[in-house]
Scaffold this active site. Structure first.
Site, PDB file in Angstrom:
ATOM      1  N   GLU A 175      29.753  45.833 -35.482  1.00 16.09           N
ATOM      2  CA  GLU A 175      30.172  44.615 -36.175  1.00 16.09           C
ATOM      3  C   GLU A 175      29.043  44.159 -37.102  1.00 16.09           C
ATOM      4  O   GLU A 175      27.901  44.037 -36.670  1.00 16.09           O
ATOM      5  CB  GLU A 175      30.482  43.500 -35.174  1.00 16.09           C
ATOM      6  CG  GLU A 175      31.737  43.745 -34.349  1.00 16.09           C
ATOM      7  CD  GLU A 175      31.977  42.646 -33.322  1.00 16.09           C
ATOM      8  OE1 GLU A 175      33.135  42.273 -33.116  1.00 16.09           O
ATOM      9  OE2 GLU A 175      30.978  42.180 -32.714  1.00 16.09           O
ATOM     10  N   SER A 209      25.005  39.807 -29.471  1.00 15.11           N
ATOM     11  CA  SER A 209      26.443  39.938 -29.271  1.00 15.11           C
ATOM     12  C   SER A 209      27.180  38.619 -29.439  1.00 15.11           C
ATOM     13  O   SER A 209      28.412  38.599 -29.431  1.00 15.11           O
ATOM     14  CB  SER A 209      26.720  40.489 -27.860  1.00 15.11           C
ATOM     15  OG  SER A 209      26.180  39.631 -26.871  1.00 15.11           O
TER      16      SER A 209
END
Length: 311
Positions: free
Chosen positions: A170, A137
């Site tokens: 993403e 992340s």
């Protein structure tokens, strides 16, 4: 997508996911376990790896429970659930998990050294055409890619928790990531029923977590300096900004240790005290109160609704 589980012997030259048949997912925690079942539901064969057999068993039990809820609500039928679970092969041997994969997704602990070790093994064991993706992340793949002989095929594929619910992925381009790798990763995300966004340049935290971090930093500042209680700050964000969850509830959902470890690593690497983990977050983690997964964090989840817990 073909059902054959044998990997392709040709280097892909097209920007789609049609020849991706088998995924390796390493790390069977909250993220990896759900990523594996998402892929299985989408028709992929999945090799799910974890060094802990107990963790693999927990992942299967949790996935079975999640899918049973969907069956009960009429979202899928029992046959679909059973078939998806059958597509997931469990192993505690990473080389075994990687040896026939077309695409590998790493979802282990957010520690750079551990990830680099994992990628070195993936690089050695996976077919030469396979893309190697990290679900990190905040750690950009350029810090991992040189542990492999295929940096152009290394990418971030960042799912959001819980992956079975959250639609966004993403896709982060690293310094060496090829256009084809980015395009194929985005195509895989779409094949999994997700919506990809491409981050064209690496930056710590990428898009969503950088925006969220700005909100969360202000929330901790207001709480720790006595401007409002954390539960009132959550209510303000939920009712005033129309956020589904306030920042403290969201931290509990994701796991307070996840946010703490990311902040700790950034602080240690930068030496910038502004990035030091908030004191109230550190106290929760040190006490083992990590949120929903431990039953207590900023809220106590033994009550309905969950009740605020003071430090």
């Amino acid at each position: 997508m073909a059902s054959d589980t044998e990997p392709s012997t040709k280097t892909p030259t097209v920007a789609d996911a049609t020849d991706i048949r088998t995924l390796c997912v390493t790390g069977a925690g909250q993220m990896g376990g759900q990523i594996a079942v998402i892929a299985a539901l989408a028709g992929f064969s999945v090799n799910l790896h974890d060094i802990s057999r107990d963790q693999l068993d927990r992942a299967v039990a949790e996935n079975r429970k999640q899918l049973a809820r969907r069956v009960a609500k009429g979202r899928i039928d029992q046959a679909t659930m059973d078939t998806a679970l059958e597509r997931i092969k469990l192993t505690s041997d990473l080389e075994d998990a990687a040896q026939n994969c077309d695409f590998a997704i790493e979802a282990v602990v957010e520690k750079l050294g551990v990830k680099r070790d994992v990628f070195a093994i993936l690089d050695r064991a996976a077919p030469t055409h396979a893309i190697l993706a990290t679900n990190s992340s905040y750690l950009g793949n350029s810090r991992i890619a040189d542990a492999t002989s295929r940096p152009e095929q290394v990418v971030n594929m960042h799912f959001f928790y819980p992956p079975m619910v959250m639609k966004l992925v993403e896709v982060i381009r690293g310094e060496s990531t090829s256009d084809l790798t980015v395009a194929r990763t985005a195509a895989l995300a779409r094949a999994l029923g997700k919506t990809p966004v491409v981050v064209e340049k690496e930056i710590s935290g990428f898009l969503v977590n950088r925006i969220l971090r700005a909100i969360t930093n202000e929330a901790y500042f207001l709480y720790e300096n006595g401007y409002a209680s954390f539960d009132d700050i959550d209510r303000a964000c939920e009712m005033g900004l129309n956020h589904p969850l306030g920042p403290f509830k969201l931290g509990d959902l994701s796991g307070l240790d996840v946010g703490y470890n990311a902040r700790l690593a950034e602080w240690q690497e930068s030496g910038d005290d502004a990035r030091r983990p908030p004191a109230s977050l550190a106290r929760k983690v040190e006490a083992g109160h990590l949120g929903r997964k431990t039953g207590k964090g900023f809220y106590d989840y033994s009550t309905d609704p969950p009740s605020p817990v003071d430090d």
